[in-house]
Scaffold this motif. Structure first.
Motif, PDB file in Angstrom:
ATOM      1  N   LYS A 162      32.724  57.985  52.025  1.00 52.95           N
ATOM      2  CA  LYS A 162      33.407  59.259  52.284  1.00 52.95           C
ATOM      3  C   LYS A 162      33.863  59.236  53.742  1.00 52.95           C
ATOM      4  CE  LYS A 162      32.486  64.174  51.712  1.00 52.95           C
ATOM      5  NZ  LYS A 162      32.169  64.773  52.995  1.00 52.95           N
ATOM      6  N   GLY A 163      35.154  59.392  53.962  1.00 54.69           N
ATOM      7  CA  GLY A 163      35.637  59.416  55.345  1.00 54.69           C
ATOM      8  C   GLY A 163      36.060  58.040  55.833  1.00 54.69           C
ATOM      9  N   THR A 164      36.223  57.955  57.149  1.00 50.97           N
ATOM     10  CA  THR A 164      36.853  56.770  57.747  1.00 50.97           C
ATOM     11  C   THR A 164      35.822  55.873  58.422  1.00 50.97           C
ATOM     12  OG1 THR A 164      38.887  58.004  58.073  1.00 50.97           O
ATOM     13  CG2 THR A 164      38.584  56.065  59.461  1.00 50.97           C
ATOM     14  N   THR A 165      35.973  54.562  58.209  1.00 52.21           N
ATOM     15  CA  THR A 165      35.158  53.576  58.909  1.00 52.21           C
ATOM     16  C   THR A 165      36.081  52.792  59.835  1.00 52.21           C
ATOM     17  OG1 THR A 165      33.592  53.370  57.077  1.00 52.21           O
ATOM     18  CG2 THR A 165      33.679  51.531  58.633  1.00 52.21           C
ATOM     19  N   ARG A 166      35.685  52.698  61.099  1.00 53.12           N
ATOM     20  CA  ARG A 166      36.483  51.924  62.060  1.00 53.12           C
ATOM     21  C   ARG A 166      35.664  50.750  62.555  1.00 53.12           C
ATOM     22  NH1 ARG A 166      37.174  57.088  63.279  1.00 53.12           N
ATOM     23  NH2 ARG A 166      39.234  57.947  62.829  1.00 53.12           N
ATOM     24  N   THR A 167      36.272  49.562  62.556  1.00 50.29           N
ATOM     25  CA  THR A 167      35.613  48.385  63.137  1.00 50.29           C
ATOM     26  C   THR A 167      36.498  47.833  64.242  1.00 50.29           C
ATOM     27  OG1 THR A 167      36.624  46.895  61.516  1.00 50.29           O
ATOM     28  CG2 THR A 167      34.446  47.764  60.980  1.00 50.29           C
ATOM     29  N   SER A 168      35.877  47.234  65.244  1.00 49.52           N
ATOM     30  CA  SER A 168      36.627  46.652  66.364  1.00 49.52           C
ATOM     31  C   SER A 168      35.828  45.493  66.941  1.00 49.52           C
ATOM     32  CB  SER A 168      36.873  47.717  67.436  1.00 49.52           C
ATOM     33  OG  SER A 168      35.622  48.234  67.864  1.00 49.52           O
ATOM     34  N   GLY A 169      36.455  44.740  67.818  1.00 48.82           N
ATOM     35  CA  GLY A 169      35.757  43.621  68.471  1.00 48.82           C
ATOM     36  C   GLY A 169      35.534  42.442  67.543  1.00 48.82           C
ATOM     37  N   LEU A 170      36.376  42.329  66.510  1.00 49.03           N
ATOM     38  CA  LEU A 170      36.136  41.307  65.474  1.00 49.03           C
ATOM     39  C   LEU A 170      37.135  40.149  65.531  1.00 49.03           C
ATOM     40  CD1 LEU A 170      35.338  43.662  62.446  1.00 49.03           C
ATOM     41  CD2 LEU A 170      33.785  42.696  64.169  1.00 49.03           C
ATOM     42  N   GLU A 171      37.633  39.818  66.751  1.00 46.51           N
ATOM     43  CA  GLU A 171      38.630  38.736  66.874  1.00 46.51           C
ATOM     44  C   GLU A 171      38.150  37.452  66.190  1.00 46.51           C
ATOM     45  OE1 GLU A 171      37.180  40.341  69.354  1.00 46.51           O
ATOM     46  OE2 GLU A 171      38.744  41.373  70.514  1.00 46.51           O
ATOM     47  N   GLU A 172      36.835  37.178  66.253  1.00 48.40           N
ATOM     48  CA  GLU A 172      36.312  35.929  65.677  1.00 48.40           C
ATOM     49  C   GLU A 172      36.587  35.821  64.174  1.00 48.40           C
ATOM     50  OE1 GLU A 172      34.421  32.921  66.590  1.00 48.40           O
ATOM     51  OE2 GLU A 172      35.718  33.439  68.247  1.00 48.40           O
ATOM     52  N   LEU A 173      36.730  36.986  63.519  1.00 44.70           N
ATOM     53  CA  LEU A 173      36.982  36.937  62.065  1.00 44.70           C
ATOM     54  C   LEU A 173      38.308  36.272  61.740  1.00 44.70           C
ATOM     55  CD1 LEU A 173      35.846  40.289  60.447  1.00 44.70           C
ATOM     56  CD2 LEU A 173      34.534  38.256  60.990  1.00 44.70           C
ATOM     57  N   ARG A 174      39.202  36.216  62.722  1.00 38.21           N
ATOM     58  CA  ARG A 174      40.516  35.609  62.454  1.00 38.21           C
ATOM     59  C   ARG A 174      40.449  34.084  62.391  1.00 38.21           C
ATOM     60  NH1 ARG A 174      44.392  39.396  61.960  1.00 38.21           N
ATOM     61  NH2 ARG A 174      44.239  41.298  63.209  1.00 38.21           N
ATOM     62  N   VAL A 175      39.325  33.481  62.841  1.00 33.72           N
ATOM     63  CA  VAL A 175      39.228  32.015  62.814  1.00 33.72           C
ATOM     64  C   VAL A 175      38.061  31.537  61.943  1.00 33.72           C
ATOM     65  CG1 VAL A 175      40.444  31.609  64.978  1.00 33.72           C
ATOM     66  CG2 VAL A 175      37.982  32.027  65.049  1.00 33.72           C
ATOM     67  N   LYS A 176      37.740  32.314  60.931  1.00 37.20           N
ATOM     68  CA  LYS A 176      36.735  31.879  59.942  1.00 37.20           C
ATOM     69  C   LYS A 176      37.459  31.065  58.855  1.00 37.20           C
ATOM     70  CE  LYS A 176      33.124  33.596  61.916  1.00 37.20           C
ATOM     71  NZ  LYS A 176      32.142  32.660  62.471  1.00 37.20           N
ATOM     72  N   GLU A 177      36.840  30.931  57.673  1.00 36.87           N
ATOM     73  CA  GLU A 177      37.448  30.123  56.615  1.00 36.87           C
ATOM     74  C   GLU A 177      38.870  30.593  56.323  1.00 36.87           C
ATOM     75  OE1 GLU A 177      34.366  30.871  57.055  1.00 36.87           O
ATOM     76  OE2 GLU A 177      32.990  29.731  55.761  1.00 36.87           O
ATOM     77  N   SER A 178      39.120  31.902  56.558  1.00 39.37           N
ATOM     78  CA  SER A 178      40.493  32.429  56.565  1.00 39.37           C
ATOM     79  C   SER A 178      40.555  33.437  57.704  1.00 39.37           C
ATOM     80  CB  SER A 178      40.803  33.137  55.237  1.00 39.37           C
ATOM     81  OG  SER A 178      40.025  34.323  55.120  1.00 39.37           O
ATOM     82  N   ASP A 179      41.719  34.006  57.950  1.00 37.97           N
ATOM     83  CA  ASP A 179      41.815  35.156  58.855  1.00 37.97           C
ATOM     84  C   ASP A 179      41.289  36.345  58.051  1.00 37.97           C
ATOM     85  OD1 ASP A 179      42.560  37.507  60.083  1.00 37.97           O
ATOM     86  OD2 ASP A 179      44.492  36.730  60.769  1.00 37.97           O
ATOM     87  N   ARG A 180      40.019  36.641  58.238  1.00 41.06           N
ATOM     88  CA  ARG A 180      39.353  37.611  57.344  1.00 41.06           C
ATOM     89  C   ARG A 180      39.815  39.044  57.597  1.00 41.06           C
ATOM     90  NH1 ARG A 180      33.343  34.729  57.076  1.00 41.06           N
ATOM     91  NH2 ARG A 180      33.967  33.294  55.405  1.00 41.06           N
ATOM     92  N   ILE A 181      40.407  39.318  58.760  1.00 37.26           N
ATOM     93  CA  ILE A 181      40.916  40.672  58.984  1.00 37.26           C
ATOM     94  C   ILE A 181      42.157  40.867  58.116  1.00 37.26           C
ATOM     95  CG2 ILE A 181      41.885  42.270  60.684  1.00 37.26           C
ATOM     96  CD1 ILE A 181      40.076  41.050  62.782  1.00 37.26           C
TER      97      ILE A 181
END
Ligand code: S3P
Length: 433
Positions: free
Chosen positions: A327-346
């Motif tokens: 319910k409502g909004t979830t905000r995530t930040s500081g996740l640049e590393e996710l772009r260089v995992k098995e895929s760009d996960r963002i």
């Protein structure tokens, strides 16, 4: 398709990080190391094969226990053929560390996903220790490296929060004269430190001004061990989220590793309202473990503290699915590393969730997700399929999204799941039958 409740008791396979490390350290100890609960996924099998190519004897016994006869620190042999790392960044980066201080050369190859991932982050420190590299443009695979004998000890401050980089340097330090030091400004998973100590390496960890200073003494002699690998919290994550989201669920996931450097998802889900109970807390293989009882609970969106990211770095794809139903909004930040995992996960998850009918906004370093408040997602339609980009965690996360969607979620391929969790689909069907 809407799923029935998840109930009963399940066990997820062994921890991937610990499985890789037990094969590598077993292969460096003189004598027999025995490992039970090893994850038999493609990534870990790639590590086993590479260690065999460098001289270790590794066999699987009928009961599922693995036996490793190591060559001794300094004893790795020149592999006769390229080391095929498949999809596995952990195998690649940690093995680059091991080879860096042996007088051998090796060529690393991998699949299309792995061949895009940055290796500069390990090439740089290992070059400072004396290793030589001939990488593809952009510091990627395929690459050939030449270890240094003797390698040069150093003090290195990690510029990215990466357990893989930390571990590569510590492993290189094992066959380097003197003391090799890694300074870790942000703590990452500490399985290497725990296991190196367990194998008898001289390793110290000091906390100074919030930073971890890890020192390993070289010319180490490792003693063979008997290791029980706990269940992988990153694999349990899919079931934790599924049981939380599907009404009527009451699921026990047995033997889940709860090392604090890995337990961020549980913390974040609890803040969102999840009901996750830890039963029979104990220690397995030098790691904290418990059975988790997860019951359905409605979730509320939150702003996720970026400081928690390293302790749940592999769990964001499935957290995004949880957020899509909150319910409502979830905000995530500081996740640049996710772009260089098995895929760009963002971007992969932004696209995948949007295709399934969720409201998602992509930012440079995270996702903002406006949840349905418990209403089912629409699901994918008109023959559209989620692109998994050779990424197991995208495939499994979207399978969980499928359980809480009206029309189900179609993915282009489930094959990547075999890298970390070969029995995922049958376990999921069994728990929700
Ligand atoms: C791993 C560390 C993490 C994680 C990966 C496994 C490990 O990567 O994403 O799945 O076993 O050390 P980074 O340390 O590069 O963030």
């Amino acid at each position: 398709m809407p799923s029935g409740p998840l109930r009963g008791r399940i066990r997820v396979p062994g921890d991937k990080s610990i499985s890789h490390r037990s094969l590598m350290l077993g292969a460096l100890a003189v004598g027999e190391t025995r490992v039970s609960g090893l994850l038999e996924g493609e990534d870990v099998l790639a590590t086993a094969e590479a260690m065999r190519q460098m001289g270790a004897t590794i066999t699987r016994e009928a009961g599922g226990t693995w036996s490793i006869h190591g060559v001794g620190v300094g004893g790795l042999l020149q592999p006769a053929a390229p080391l095929d790392m498949g999809n596995s960044g952990t195998s690649t980066r940690l093995l680059m560390g091991l080879i860096a201080s042996h007088g051998i050369s090796a060529t690393f190859t991998g699949d299309a996903s792995l061949s895009k991932r940055p290796m500069g982050r390990v090439i740089e420190p290992l070059s400072l220790m004396g290793a030589g590299f001939d990488a593809s443009d952009g510091g990627t695979l395929p690459l050939t490296m030449h270890g240094a004998l003797p390698a040069v000890p150093m003090t290195y401050r990690l510029p990215v929060a990466s357990a893989q980089v930390k571990s590569a340097i510590l492993l290189a330090g094992l066959n380097t004269p003197g003391v090799t030091t890694v300074i870790e400004p942000v703590p990452t998973r500490d399985h290497s430190e725990r296991m190196l100590r367990g194998f008898g390496a001289e390793l110290t960890v000091d906390e100074v001004d919030g930073e971890r200073i890890i020192k390993v003494r070289g010319d180490a002699e490792l003693r063979p061990q008997t290791i029980e690998v706990p269940g992988d919290p990153s694999s349990a994550a899919f079931f934790i989220v599924a049981a939380t989201l599907v009404e009527g669920s009451d699921l026990v996931i047995e033997n889940v590793g709860l090392n604090p450097t890995r337990a961020g998802l549980i913390e974040v889900l609890r803040l969102m309202g999840a009901s996750i109970e830890e039963l029979d807390a104990r220690e397995v293989g030098g790691e904290p473990v418990a059975d988790l009882r997860v019951r359905h609970a409605p979730l509320s969106g939150i702003d996720v503290d970026p400081a928690v990211a390293p302790s749940m770095i592999d769990e964001f794809p499935v957290l995004f699915v949880a957020a899509a139903l909150a319910k409502g909004t979830t905000r995530t930040s500081g996740l640049e590393e996710l772009r260089v995992k098995e895929s760009d996960r963002i971007s992969a998850m932004a696209e995948a969730l949007a295709l399934a009918g969720a409201r998602v906004e992509e930012t440079e370093d995270g996702l903002t997700i406006h949840g349905t408040g418990g209403e089912l997602l629409r699901g994918t339609q008109d023959g559209h399929e989620v692109l998994t980009h050779l990424d197991h965690r995208i495939a499994m996360s979207m399978a969980i999204a499928g359980l809480v969607s009206r029309d189900g979620v179609a993915v282009d391929s489930t094959a990547p799941i075999a890298t970390s969790f070969p029995d995922f689909l049958s376990l999921l069907h069994g728990a929700s039958a």
